[in-house]
Enzyme design. Structure first.
Site, PDB file in Angstrom:
ATOM      1  N   GLU A 112       0.850  -1.067   0.408  1.00  0.00           N
ATOM      2  CA  GLU A 112       0.002  -0.209   0.029  1.00  0.00           C
ATOM      3  C   GLU A 112       0.529   1.688  -0.015  1.00  0.00           C
ATOM      4  O   GLU A 112       2.014   1.184   0.115  1.00  0.00           O
ATOM      5  CB  GLU A 112      -0.410   0.111   1.201  1.00  0.00           C
ATOM      6  CG  GLU A 112      -2.038  -0.652   1.331  1.00  0.00           C
ATOM      7  CD  GLU A 112      -2.576  -1.168   2.642  1.00  0.00           C
ATOM      8  OE1 GLU A 112      -1.859  -0.536   3.599  1.00  0.00           O
ATOM      9  OE2 GLU A 112      -3.059  -2.380   3.158  1.00  0.00           O
ATOM     10  N   LYS A 114       2.579   4.595   1.599  1.00  0.00           N
ATOM     11  CA  LYS A 114       1.810   5.137   3.479  1.00  0.00           C
ATOM     12  C   LYS A 114       1.770   6.616   2.844  1.00  0.00           C
ATOM     13  O   LYS A 114       2.762   7.391   2.237  1.00  0.00           O
ATOM     14  CB  LYS A 114       4.025   5.007   3.592  1.00  0.00           C
ATOM     15  CG  LYS A 114       3.475   5.182   5.354  1.00  0.00           C
ATOM     16  CD  LYS A 114       5.242   4.505   5.642  1.00  0.00           C
ATOM     17  CE  LYS A 114       5.308   5.213   6.782  1.00  0.00           C
ATOM     18  NZ  LYS A 114       5.651   6.213   7.024  1.00  0.00           N
ATOM     19  N   ASP A 116       1.068  10.518   4.458  1.00  0.00           N
ATOM     20  CA  ASP A 116       2.299  11.194   4.926  1.00  0.00           C
ATOM     21  C   ASP A 116       0.693  11.921   6.060  1.00  0.00           C
ATOM     22  O   ASP A 116       0.154  12.773   5.298  1.00  0.00           O
ATOM     23  CB  ASP A 116       3.251  12.268   4.487  1.00  0.00           C
ATOM     24  CG  ASP A 116       3.907  12.544   5.197  1.00  0.00           C
ATOM     25  OD1 ASP A 116       3.656  12.521   6.449  1.00  0.00           O
ATOM     26  OD2 ASP A 116       4.560  13.311   4.342  1.00  0.00           O
ATOM     27  N   GLU A 172      -5.430   6.514   8.268  1.00  0.00           N
ATOM     28  CA  GLU A 172      -3.991   7.896   8.675  1.00  0.00           C
ATOM     29  C   GLU A 172      -4.975   9.274   7.963  1.00  0.00           C
ATOM     30  O   GLU A 172      -6.044   8.744   7.230  1.00  0.00           O
ATOM     31  CB  GLU A 172      -3.659   7.857   7.465  1.00  0.00           C
ATOM     32  CG  GLU A 172      -2.049   8.533   7.506  1.00  0.00           C
ATOM     33  CD  GLU A 172      -1.159   8.328   8.358  1.00  0.00           C
ATOM     34  OE1 GLU A 172      -1.248   6.519   8.963  1.00  0.00           O
ATOM     35  OE2 GLU A 172       0.073   8.888   8.225  1.00  0.00           O
ATOM     36  N   TYR A 224      -6.719   1.950   7.158  1.00  0.00           N
ATOM     37  CA  TYR A 224      -6.400   0.891   6.407  1.00  0.00           C
ATOM     38  C   TYR A 224      -5.654  -0.359   7.126  1.00  0.00           C
ATOM     39  O   TYR A 224      -4.976  -1.462   7.202  1.00  0.00           O
ATOM     40  CB  TYR A 224      -4.035   0.857   6.141  1.00  0.00           C
ATOM     41  CG  TYR A 224      -3.841   1.802   7.227  1.00  0.00           C
ATOM     42  CD1 TYR A 224      -3.705   1.495   8.582  1.00  0.00           C
ATOM     43  CD2 TYR A 224      -3.652   3.481   6.491  1.00  0.00           C
ATOM     44  CE1 TYR A 224      -3.172   2.288   8.949  1.00  0.00           C
ATOM     45  CE2 TYR A 224      -2.644   4.151   6.976  1.00  0.00           C
ATOM     46  CZ  TYR A 224      -2.263   3.974   9.030  1.00  0.00           C
ATOM     47  OH  TYR A 224      -1.624   4.509   9.556  1.00  0.00           O
ATOM     48  N   LYS A 312      10.495   3.556   2.508  1.00  0.00           N
ATOM     49  CA  LYS A 312      10.390   4.601   3.112  1.00  0.00           C
ATOM     50  C   LYS A 312      11.160   5.398   1.619  1.00  0.00           C
ATOM     51  O   LYS A 312      12.425   5.425   0.735  1.00  0.00           O
ATOM     52  CB  LYS A 312      11.849   5.167   3.353  1.00  0.00           C
ATOM     53  CG  LYS A 312      11.357   5.116   5.137  1.00  0.00           C
ATOM     54  CD  LYS A 312       9.810   6.153   5.785  1.00  0.00           C
ATOM     55  CE  LYS A 312       9.958   7.561   5.646  1.00  0.00           C
ATOM     56  NZ  LYS A 312       9.514   7.948   6.615  1.00  0.00           N
ATOM     57  N   CYS A 406       9.327  50.280  -0.166  1.00  0.00           N
ATOM     58  CA  CYS A 406       9.119  49.201  -0.290  1.00  0.00           C
ATOM     59  C   CYS A 406       9.248  49.306  -2.116  1.00  0.00           C
ATOM     60  O   CYS A 406       8.930  50.095  -2.430  1.00  0.00           O
ATOM     61  CB  CYS A 406       6.877  49.355  -0.080  1.00  0.00           C
ATOM     62  SG  CYS A 406       5.704  48.083  -1.332  1.00  0.00           S
ATOM     63  N   CYS A 409       5.656  50.506  -3.832  1.00  0.00           N
ATOM     64  CA  CYS A 409       4.888  51.834  -3.787  1.00  0.00           C
ATOM     65  C   CYS A 409       6.584  52.824  -3.386  1.00  0.00           C
ATOM     66  O   CYS A 409       5.895  53.789  -3.359  1.00  0.00           O
ATOM     67  CB  CYS A 409       4.117  51.562  -2.883  1.00  0.00           C
ATOM     68  SG  CYS A 409       4.219  51.732  -1.267  1.00  0.00           S
ATOM     69  N   CYS A 424       6.169  46.889   4.698  1.00  0.00           N
ATOM     70  CA  CYS A 424       5.703  48.305   4.012  1.00  0.00           C
ATOM     71  C   CYS A 424       4.269  49.270   4.529  1.00  0.00           C
ATOM     72  O   CYS A 424       2.984  48.372   4.732  1.00  0.00           O
ATOM     73  CB  CYS A 424       4.640  48.143   2.970  1.00  0.00           C
ATOM     74  SG  CYS A 424       3.831  49.356   1.783  1.00  0.00           S
ATOM     75  N   CYS A 430      -0.182  51.364  -1.576  1.00  0.00           N
ATOM     76  CA  CYS A 430       0.705  50.241  -1.544  1.00  0.00           C
ATOM     77  C   CYS A 430      -0.481  49.151  -3.127  1.00  0.00           C
ATOM     78  O   CYS A 430      -1.108  48.854  -2.820  1.00  0.00           O
ATOM     79  CB  CYS A 430       1.314  49.252  -0.785  1.00  0.00           C
ATOM     80  SG  CYS A 430       2.410  48.211  -1.620  1.00  0.00           S
TER      81      CYS A 430
HETATM   82  S1  IVH Z   1       0.044  -0.232   8.408  1.00  0.00           S
HETATM   83  C1  IVH Z   1       1.683  -1.738  12.904  1.00  0.00           C
HETATM   84  N1  IVH Z   1      -0.601   1.507   6.112  1.00  0.00           N
HETATM   85  O1  IVH Z   1       3.153   5.152   8.796  1.00  0.00           O
HETATM   86  C2  IVH Z   1       1.408  -0.832  11.914  1.00  0.00           C
HETATM   87  N2  IVH Z   1       0.716   2.302   8.124  1.00  0.00           N
HETATM   88  O2  IVH Z   1       5.649   5.453   9.764  1.00  0.00           O
HETATM   89  C3  IVH Z   1       0.236  -0.558  11.027  1.00  0.00           C
HETATM   90  N3  IVH Z   1       0.884   4.564   7.657  1.00  0.00           N
HETATM   91  O3  IVH Z   1       2.413   4.158  12.341  1.00  0.00           O
HETATM   92  C4  IVH Z   1       0.596   0.335   9.864  1.00  0.00           C
HETATM   93  N4  IVH Z   1       0.179   4.490   5.267  1.00  0.00           N
HETATM   94  O4  IVH Z   1       0.519   6.101  10.728  1.00  0.00           O
HETATM   95  C5  IVH Z   1       0.724   1.021   7.849  1.00  0.00           C
HETATM   96  N5  IVH Z   1      -0.937   1.860   4.663  1.00  0.00           N
HETATM   97  C6  IVH Z   1      -0.270   2.791   5.665  1.00  0.00           C
HETATM   98  C7  IVH Z   1      -0.280   3.179   6.152  1.00  0.00           C
HETATM   99  C8  IVH Z   1       0.386   3.557   7.248  1.00  0.00           C
HETATM  100  C9  IVH Z   1       0.079   5.885   6.661  1.00  0.00           C
HETATM  101  C10 IVH Z   1       2.129   5.525   8.776  1.00  0.00           C
HETATM  102  C11 IVH Z   1       1.417   4.952  10.401  1.00  0.00           C
HETATM  103  C12 IVH Z   1       1.719   4.499  10.831  1.00  0.00           C
HETATM  104  C13 IVH Z   1       3.299   5.129  10.478  1.00  0.00           C
HETATM  105  C14 IVH Z   1       4.312   4.339  10.232  1.00  0.00           C
END
Ligand code: IVH
Length: 672
Positions: A112, A114, A116, A172, A224, A312, A406, A409, A424, A430
């Protein structure tokens, strides 16, 4: 009453349906405006009938009151973190470890994105969303239920005929890049540091005490995994994702299933590039063993499960030359330094400008013109300069000198004590400031003037046609047609947009006036408290500070604005232009009781003893009815007061029921 119930039910279904299309399936079928109309109608009915408000009504997403502080929630099962890998070898090592621990059994992996953002846990009891919490230290987190209810796509009730007694979804909460950019623009206007990435802004938003403010951040959700559940029997992670989807949760569609680590690695590499096409930020991929039995066998370390690993992505940084620093002026005169760079490829786009935030940032980081700088991208208006490479200096680099005047102006530039910003002092003189003010006036949260975008504002100011907000209302078709690329239709469109804006009311005007620290929510507070501009302008700073939600700094800034000549001139001018500077009080639900006028069309005519025209019409609307201006065969009732004329005649002609004021009160049950 029955038909009112029906309408409420229908509205809730429609709203949930469109919410789902928008947030879960990303396939909206109606415009934001039409969606807002549905929600407004439901709000109006519920305000008049508070007894009909259910905890899972879509209006409850922002219906909550601000909270005093956060309660701590102990997670039923700990929320662990994930081990990171940074290259192919580390992923292969993970695969070897998994297989070894499982005695060489066949393993399949689910991969999947990840996301942010911020990890959260969502608890549903008997199908109803009861508690939402942050991860915290993994054992216990903060109760942020009030804010999570504002998250688009989060179901307030599980979509299930027979929901399990207990269900916990984990996922998330995140922000789209564009929404982060918007938040950061608003912060910049308030002189606040921008959020550096979506994780910070999401965490900051979830920690807001007032859910109304949180709702503005447009947080989103992907789930997730499952947490503590009762009455759920599934065997694999993929089945878990499917169940989440069925229950109405948003689940990211980019999920793949592989039986070999090489395919997993290829898939991860593919996304390292493609991820820039997504509207939200991802910082890697997550690889999970699919089979729950195998997950159990693998177990966890104290920190993280052994059946999952993150891959990552490399940090999105680039090295380039800072060629010069431009100063951009904001609506309050703040000068923001922007670095112009030798173009560099970064996170899928070419970057040639980056934020330097403010004077302190440049000094503390010792960033000089001509330096090689590291730029990072997070969110749409950032890229920003992370640091300069002082080791690469040739001696030709120059310390940035702040100008005394400025660049827009020529007015003197000052730096207020304790502020990291230069400013300014040109005010109305301005053009840079004026453009920003006009932009803030025209935006959707303020006067929402159709046809008045940034380009046109620049044109209007540069051509000298417009300087201040009231100048907008003095525009004529002839003047507009003198502008380059301006056609008859666009000109008319703008004039219509301006005309419509006159009736938006006080809170929207206030939101657009560029008063320091006053955004949409403070504007609403002020408009509700004072009702019209004269009362607001007469209020002392002490009186303002008495309002819930307004502190001494805000009170002082509002007071100072309306005491200033410039602030007062604009108001007088707007009044002369016919802009409505008052606000209708929100109906007090306690005053209205349970009569249902849904589907009934009224025409009010003549003078009434107890009600003003607006008053009775909004009462009719709050009870679900419609108030129109002319009598037709579709009219159900005409309410006729003193000196009723032609409308009454027409009603009689058409056989429409005519009510006296007393009859009307009887009809709505107010005749006591
Ligand atoms: S599974 C045991 N799936 O990444 C942890 N986490 O760096 C199970 N995160 O704390 C989490 N996308 O906040 C999982 N598709 C995804 C994710 C995901 C983002 C985050 C989550 C976790 C952090 C770990």
């Amino acid at each position: 009453m029955a038909s009112l119930h029906k309408r409420i039910d229908e509205l809730r279904r429609l709203i949930d349906h469109h919410n789902r299309l928008y947030y879960v399936e990303a396939k909206p079928e109606i415009s934001d405006r039409d969606f807002d109309k549905l929600l407004d109608e439901l709000k109006t009915i519920e305000e008049a009938h508070p007894e009909l408000v259910m905890p899972d009504s879509p209006t409850q997403r922002v219906g909550g009151q601000p909270i005093e502080g956060f309660e701590t929630v102990r997670h039923r099962r700990p929320m662990l973190s994930i081990d990171n890998t940074y290259n192919d070898d580390e992923l292969r090592e993970f695969d070897r470890r998994v297989k070894k621990s499982l005695g060489g059994a066949a393993v399949t992996y689910v991969v999947e994105l990840k996301i942010d953002g911020v990890a959260i846990s969502l608890t549903y009891e008997k199908g109803l969303f009861t508690v939402g919490a942050t991860r915290g230290d993994g054992e216990q987190g903060d109760d942020v239920t009030h804010n999570l209810k504002t998250v688009g796509g989060l179901p307030l009730r599980l979509h299930a005929d027979r929901p399990p007694p207990l269900f916990e979804a984990r996922g998330e909460v995140y922000m789209n890049r564009a929404d982060l950019a918007q938040t950061n623009r608003e912060r910049a206007d308030l002189g606040l540091e921008p959020f550096a990435n979506p994780r910070n802004s999401t965490a900051g938003s979830l920690k807001l005490l007032d859910p109304k403010l949180c709702a503005r951040r447009r947080l989103r959700l992907f789930t997730y995994s499952l947490g503590a559940c009762e009455g759920i029997e599934i065997k694999t992670h993929l089945e878990g994702l499917e169940l989440l989807r069925t229950f109405g949760f948003p689940v990211n569609p980019n999920v793949a299933h592989f039986d070999a680590i090489d395919a997993v690695i290829d898939y991860c590499h593919g996304w390292a590039e493609k991820r820039h096409d997504l509207p939200y930020d991802t910082d890697g991929m997550v690889i999970k063993v699919n089979d729950y039995d195998q997950q159990r066998k693998l177990g966890t370390t104290s920190k993280s499960p052994r059946w999952v690993v993150a891959f990552k992505f490399a940090a999105e940084q680039g090295l380039t030359k800072l060629e010069h620093i431009e100063l951009q002026v904001g609506k309050l005169g703040t000068l923001t330094p922007v670095a112009h760079l030798t173009p560099v490829k970064l996170a899928g786009t070419t970057v040639s400008r980056a934020s330097l935030h403010n004077a302190d940032y440049i000094t503390t980081k010792d960033i000089r013109v001509g330096d090689m700088v590291v730029v990072e991208k997070a969110g749409e208006i950032i890229p920003y300069v992370v640091r300069s490479e002082s080791a690469a200096r040739t001696g030709k680099e120059k310390v940035f000198e702040w100008p005394r005047t400025c660049p827009n102006c020529g007015s003197p530039v000052v730096r207020d004590e304790d502020s990291p910003f230069y400013r300014c002092t040109g005010g109305k003189k301005c053009s840079g400031q004026n453009k920003k003010i006009l932009r803030s006036y025209a935006t959707r949260g303020a006067m929402d003037i159709e046809g008045l975008g940034i380009e046109l504002i620049n044109q209007l100011v540069d051509s000298g046609l417009v300087r201040t907000i009231p100048d907008l209302y003095r525009l004529t078709k002839e003047k507009l047609l003198e502008l380059e690329r301006m056609g008859d239709k666009s000109a008319q469109n703008l004039l219509d947009g301006l005309e419509a804006s006159k009736e938006r009311g006080l809170s929207r005007v206030l939101a657009g006036l560029a008063i320091e620290h006053v955004g949409v929510s403070v504007a609403e507070l002020l408009a509700q408290e004072f009702g019209d501009i004269d009362k607001l302008m007469a209020a002392s700073a002490e009186r303002l500070a008495e309002i819930d939600g307004i502190g001494p700094i805000l009170a002082e800034s509002i007071h100072a604005h309306f005491q200033s000549e410039a602030g007062r001139d604009i108001i007088e001018d707007l009044r002369e232009q016919g802009v409505n500077l008052s606000e209708k009080a929100k109906p007090n639900p306690a005053d209205v009781d349970g009569t249902d006028l849904t589907g009934k069309t009224f025409v009010v005519t003549g003078t009434l003893a107890k009600y003003g025209r607006d008053e009775i019409e909004s009462l009719i609307k709050s009870l679900g009815g419609k108030a129109t201006g002319s009598v037709s065969k579709n009219t159900d009732y005409v309410v006729a007061g003193e000196k009723a004329g032609s409308k009454l005649d027409k009603a009689r002609q058409l056989g429409v029921a005519v009510l006296t004021e007393a009859d009307f009160e009887k009809l709505i049950g107010r005749d006591v």
